[in-house]
Design a protein around this motif. Structure first.
Motif, PDB file in Angstrom:
ATOM      1  N   LEU A   1       0.806  -1.225   0.000  1.00  0.00           N
ATOM      2  CA  LEU A   1       0.000   0.000   0.000  1.00  0.00           C
ATOM      3  C   LEU A   1       0.839   1.275   0.000  1.00  0.00           C
ATOM      4  CD1 LEU A   1      -2.831  -0.969   2.524  1.00  0.00           C
ATOM      5  CD2 LEU A   1      -2.843  -1.126   0.029  1.00  0.00           C
ATOM      6  N   LYS A   2       2.135   1.155  -0.249  1.00  0.00           N
ATOM      7  CA  LYS A   2       3.014   2.328  -0.160  1.00  0.00           C
ATOM      8  C   LYS A   2       2.700   3.390  -1.209  1.00  0.00           C
ATOM      9  CE  LYS A   2       6.728   0.310  -2.972  1.00  0.00           C
ATOM     10  NZ  LYS A   2       8.154  -0.144  -2.950  1.00  0.00           N
ATOM     11  N   PHE A   3       1.979   3.006  -2.263  1.00  0.00           N
ATOM     12  CA  PHE A   3       1.623   3.973  -3.309  1.00  0.00           C
ATOM     13  C   PHE A   3       0.556   4.963  -2.839  1.00  0.00           C
ATOM     14  CE2 PHE A   3      -1.405   0.532  -3.673  1.00  0.00           C
ATOM     15  CZ  PHE A   3      -2.607   1.167  -3.933  1.00  0.00           C
TER      16      PHE A   3
ATOM     17  N   TRP B   1     -13.058  -8.157   6.865  1.00  0.00           N
ATOM     18  CA  TRP B   1     -13.938  -8.360   5.709  1.00  0.00           C
ATOM     19  C   TRP B   1     -13.126  -8.344   4.421  1.00  0.00           C
ATOM     20  CZ3 TRP B   1     -15.170  -5.466   1.370  1.00  0.00           C
ATOM     21  CH2 TRP B   1     -16.234  -5.960   0.601  1.00  0.00           C
ATOM     22  N   PHE B   2     -12.218  -7.369   4.307  1.00  0.00           N
ATOM     23  CA  PHE B   2     -11.352  -7.302   3.121  1.00  0.00           C
ATOM     24  C   PHE B   2     -10.540  -8.586   2.968  1.00  0.00           C
ATOM     25  CE2 PHE B   2     -11.684  -2.530   3.090  1.00  0.00           C
ATOM     26  CZ  PHE B   2     -12.067  -2.416   1.768  1.00  0.00           C
ATOM     27  N   LEU B   3     -10.027  -9.093   4.093  1.00  0.00           N
ATOM     28  CA  LEU B   3      -9.169 -10.271   4.039  1.00  0.00           C
ATOM     29  C   LEU B   3      -9.958 -11.572   3.889  1.00  0.00           C
ATOM     30  CD1 LEU B   3      -6.402  -9.399   6.644  1.00  0.00           C
ATOM     31  CD2 LEU B   3      -6.282  -9.278   4.157  1.00  0.00           C
ATOM     32  N   SER B   4     -11.273 -11.489   3.949  1.00  0.00           N
ATOM     33  CA  SER B   4     -12.082 -12.670   3.646  1.00  0.00           C
ATOM     34  C   SER B   4     -12.160 -12.902   2.131  1.00  0.00           C
ATOM     35  CB  SER B   4     -13.502 -12.513   4.214  1.00  0.00           C
ATOM     36  OG  SER B   4     -14.203 -11.493   3.522  1.00  0.00           O
ATOM     37  N   ILE B   5     -11.701 -11.926   1.364  1.00  0.00           N
ATOM     38  CA  ILE B   5     -11.679 -12.016  -0.101  1.00  0.00           C
ATOM     39  C   ILE B   5     -10.298 -12.514  -0.528  1.00  0.00           C
ATOM     40  CG2 ILE B   5     -11.971 -10.740  -2.248  1.00  0.00           C
ATOM     41  CD1 ILE B   5     -13.549  -8.638  -0.576  1.00  0.00           C
ATOM     42  N   LYS B   6     -10.241 -13.704  -1.108  1.00  0.00           N
ATOM     43  CA  LYS B   6      -8.965 -14.339  -1.415  1.00  0.00           C
ATOM     44  C   LYS B   6      -8.029 -13.464  -2.246  1.00  0.00           C
ATOM     45  CE  LYS B   6      -8.876 -18.748  -2.411  1.00  0.00           C
ATOM     46  NZ  LYS B   6      -8.915 -20.049  -3.145  1.00  0.00           N
ATOM     47  N   PRO B   7      -8.472 -12.856  -3.357  1.00  0.00           N
ATOM     48  CA  PRO B   7      -7.541 -12.020  -4.130  1.00  0.00           C
ATOM     49  C   PRO B   7      -6.987 -10.851  -3.314  1.00  0.00           C
ATOM     50  CG  PRO B   7      -9.509 -12.504  -5.422  1.00  0.00           C
ATOM     51  CD  PRO B   7      -9.795 -12.963  -4.022  1.00  0.00           C
ATOM     52  N   MET B   8      -7.794 -10.326  -2.372  1.00  0.00           N
ATOM     53  CA  MET B   8      -7.339  -9.196  -1.564  1.00  0.00           C
ATOM     54  C   MET B   8      -6.240  -9.624  -0.592  1.00  0.00           C
ATOM     55  SD  MET B   8      -7.565  -5.981  -0.971  1.00  0.00           S
ATOM     56  CE  MET B   8      -9.088  -5.506  -1.825  1.00  0.00           C
ATOM     57  N   ARG B   9      -6.438 -10.753   0.105  1.00  0.00           N
ATOM     58  CA  ARG B   9      -5.399 -11.168   1.056  1.00  0.00           C
ATOM     59  C   ARG B   9      -4.139 -11.623   0.336  1.00  0.00           C
ATOM     60  NH1 ARG B   9      -9.585 -14.927   2.176  1.00  0.00           N
ATOM     61  NH2 ARG B   9      -9.146 -17.073   1.532  1.00  0.00           N
ATOM     62  N   ARG B  10      -4.286 -12.160  -0.875  1.00  0.00           N
ATOM     63  CA  ARG B  10      -3.087 -12.532  -1.632  1.00  0.00           C
ATOM     64  C   ARG B  10      -2.342 -11.286  -2.092  1.00  0.00           C
ATOM     65  NH1 ARG B  10      -4.559 -17.874  -5.356  1.00  0.00           N
ATOM     66  NH2 ARG B  10      -4.319 -19.375  -3.653  1.00  0.00           N
ATOM     67  N   PHE B  11      -3.072 -10.270  -2.500  1.00  0.00           N
ATOM     68  CA  PHE B  11      -2.445  -9.009  -2.915  1.00  0.00           C
ATOM     69  C   PHE B  11      -1.718  -8.361  -1.744  1.00  0.00           C
ATOM     70  CE2 PHE B  11      -2.937  -4.321  -2.918  1.00  0.00           C
ATOM     71  CZ  PHE B  11      -1.999  -4.029  -3.896  1.00  0.00           C
ATOM     72  N   LEU B  12      -2.352  -8.365  -0.573  1.00  0.00           N
ATOM     73  CA  LEU B  12      -1.763  -7.716   0.602  1.00  0.00           C
ATOM     74  C   LEU B  12      -0.712  -8.590   1.290  1.00  0.00           C
ATOM     75  CD1 LEU B  12      -4.969  -6.115   2.167  1.00  0.00           C
ATOM     76  CD2 LEU B  12      -3.149  -4.940   0.925  1.00  0.00           C
TER      77      LEU B  12
ATOM     78  N   SER C   1      10.442 -17.349  -2.453  1.00  0.00           N
ATOM     79  CA  SER C   1      10.722 -18.415  -1.491  1.00  0.00           C
ATOM     80  C   SER C   1      10.547 -17.955  -0.055  1.00  0.00           C
ATOM     81  CB  SER C   1      12.139 -18.965  -1.699  1.00  0.00           C
ATOM     82  OG  SER C   1      13.107 -17.980  -1.371  1.00  0.00           O
ATOM     83  N   TYR C   2      10.533 -16.645   0.179  1.00  0.00           N
ATOM     84  CA  TYR C   2      10.372 -16.124   1.536  1.00  0.00           C
ATOM     85  C   TYR C   2       8.907 -15.887   1.907  1.00  0.00           C
ATOM     86  CZ  TYR C   2      15.342 -15.528   2.313  1.00  0.00           C
ATOM     87  OH  TYR C   2      16.680 -15.766   2.501  1.00  0.00           O
ATOM     88  N   HIS C   3       8.043 -15.903   0.926  1.00  0.00           N
ATOM     89  CA  HIS C   3       6.632 -15.608   1.182  1.00  0.00           C
ATOM     90  C   HIS C   3       5.841 -16.905   1.252  1.00  0.00           C
ATOM     91  CE1 HIS C   3       6.880 -11.214   0.655  1.00  0.00           C
ATOM     92  NE2 HIS C   3       7.869 -11.511  -0.173  1.00  0.00           N
ATOM     93  N   ILE C   4       4.993 -17.019   2.272  1.00  0.00           N
ATOM     94  CA  ILE C   4       4.166 -18.216   2.399  1.00  0.00           C
ATOM     95  C   ILE C   4       2.995 -18.123   1.438  1.00  0.00           C
ATOM     96  CG2 ILE C   4       4.815 -18.409   4.827  1.00  0.00           C
ATOM     97  CD1 ILE C   4       1.931 -17.681   5.531  1.00  0.00           C
ATOM     98  N   ASN C   5       2.431 -19.257   1.122  1.00  0.00           N
ATOM     99  CA  ASN C   5       1.283 -19.302   0.209  1.00  0.00           C
ATOM    100  C   ASN C   5       0.031 -18.850   0.976  1.00  0.00           C
ATOM    101  OD1 ASN C   5      -0.310 -19.856  -2.060  1.00  0.00           O
ATOM    102  ND2 ASN C   5      -0.708 -21.946  -1.379  1.00  0.00           N
ATOM    103  N   ILE C   6      -0.515 -17.703   0.596  1.00  0.00           N
ATOM    104  CA  ILE C   6      -1.721 -17.179   1.226  1.00  0.00           C
ATOM    105  C   ILE C   6      -2.933 -17.807   0.567  1.00  0.00           C
ATOM    106  CG2 ILE C   6      -3.046 -15.121   1.811  1.00  0.00           C
ATOM    107  CD1 ILE C   6      -0.345 -15.161   3.154  1.00  0.00           C
ATOM    108  N   LEU C   7      -3.711 -18.569   1.346  1.00  0.00           N
ATOM    109  CA  LEU C   7      -4.852 -19.292   0.780  1.00  0.00           C
ATOM    110  C   LEU C   7      -6.100 -18.408   0.719  1.00  0.00           C
ATOM    111  CD1 LEU C   7      -4.352 -22.659   2.682  1.00  0.00           C
ATOM    112  CD2 LEU C   7      -3.635 -22.060   0.349  1.00  0.00           C
TER     113      LEU C   7
END
Length: 366
Positions: free
Chosen positions: A216-218, A295-306, A360-366
């Motif tokens: 979100l730095k932008f 609520w935002f993080l209940s949306i898979k594309p959103m939590r993967r983006f963040l 390799s440092y980032h875990i797979n966000i489901l």
């Protein structure tokens, strides 16, 4: 005098390989190392063994890879390994577990509970055992709040996730062995990278905040996430490793449980500000209610983006604090203490920035 033999589960994991180095250094590089390794991880284990052997200048013959699986009764794939281990093992360090906050219950139960039960049964048969060190977590307390003590193991009404629940169930099994087995239980807080180098193996736990800020730095203005009144207990890997390798051989640490936690933790809002300042040179403005964040993080594309697991938000509202008096008292004279979080923020941030684009440092966000 019997030569010491150190048996580890959880190799070639980062915490385990760091602990092996420290245990050998603490014991003047004396003793044989045995590591239980899943068949699919043998190649990586060989590579990590080579690195440790070169770094410490020890003989490769003193470091044995044993194929096996803690979810298998008896642990070992080759029964012929058993006689050697029965004769030589004096110290067992059980680190193997599923640490993912989003892990399904059946997988967590199979590895964390059934696996620990199998290790327990195997340990009971060691004739030369001097210490069994079990890696639990401070978060076996689940949703219990207030001041939480090392001497307690109380089942909470609820847990925040299956990781907590299965680690609690596993610790109950280990605790039951204390009358007959010399056990030391280690309960770390949330682990972060090395306080001096920032090195870590994956960006989870506190790094979710960094992922969030980086993505979100932008934005011209970045709000804080919730009020952030809860204390978040972060501890660097080097403190956990040093304290464990000391307590694992301390006579008075036998049959004790230790919170390896920060005695002076920061609130979530303070950590957020410290990280934002170091990472982006900004201050948060405004606030997103935590309910909206969930609520935002209940949306898979959103939590993967963040780059944030939704389960992590539960720790921003949980009002518990860990008393670590027993650990502080028994570490006195060792020179080992938990560094202040602010002391390690620069190396933590520098390491993150160097590796933030490394998948390799980032875990797979489901």
């Amino acid at each position: 005098m019997l030569k010491r033999g150190y048996f580890f589960t959880g190799f070639p994991g980062f915490i385990c390989n760091q602990l092996i180095r420290e245990v050998l250094k603490k014991n003047n590089l004396q003793g044989n190392v045995f590591v239980l390794v899943l068949p699919g991880m043998v190649e990586k284990a060989i590579s990590e063994r080579h690195a440790i052997v070169l770094e410490l200048g020890i003989s490769e013959s003193s470091f044995t890879i044993i194929e096996g699986d803690i979810t298998k009764k008896g642990l070992l794939n080759n029964p012929e390994d058993q006689s050697i281990l029965m004769e030589e093992v004096t110290h067992v360090f059980h680190l193997a577990a599923i640490y993912d906050l989003a892990v399904p219950r059946d997988i967590a139960y199979k590895v964390n509970v059934n696996g620990t039960d199998n290790v327990n049964q195997w340990v009971k048969g060691l004739p030369n055992l001097e210490r069994y060190v079990y890696f639990s977590t401070a978060y076996v307390v689940g949703k219990r709040e207030g001041t939480l003590y090392e001497t307690e193991l109380i089942r909470p009404d609820n847990f925040k996730n299956y990781y907590e629940e299965t680690k609690y169930e596993a610790e109950v099994l280990v605790e039951a062995l204390k009358p007959s087995v010399p056990i030391t239980i280690i309960r770390p807080g949330v682990t972060k990278g090395h306080s001096h180098t920032g090195e870590t193996i994956k960006f989870d736990g506190p790094y979710f905040i960094m992922n969030f800020l980086e993505r979100l730095k932008f934005l011209p203005i970045i709000p804080r996430l919730g009020k952030g009144e809860a204390f978040v207990n972060l501890v660097p890997i080097d403190y956990i490793i040093q304290a464990t390798s000391y307590l694992g051989f301390l006579d008075k640490a036998s049959c004790k449980t230790y919170h390896l936690t920060d005695p002076h933790p920061y609130r979530a809002s303070e950590l957020y500000e410290i990280m934002m300042k170091e990472l982006l040179n900004k201050q948060p403005r405004g606030m997103i209610p935590l309910t909206l964040g969930k609520w935002f993080l209940s949306i898979k594309p959103m939590r993967r983006f963040l780059g944030v697991e939704k389960e992590a938000l539960d720790y921003f509202t949980w009002m518990g604090q860990f008393d670590c008096t027993q650990a502080i008292n028994d570490l006195q004279g060792s020179g080992i203490s938990c560094p202040d979080f602010k002391e390690g923020i620069k190396p933590m941030t520098n390491f993150y920035l160097k590796q933030k684009d490394n998948p390799s440092y980032h875990i797979n966000i489901l």
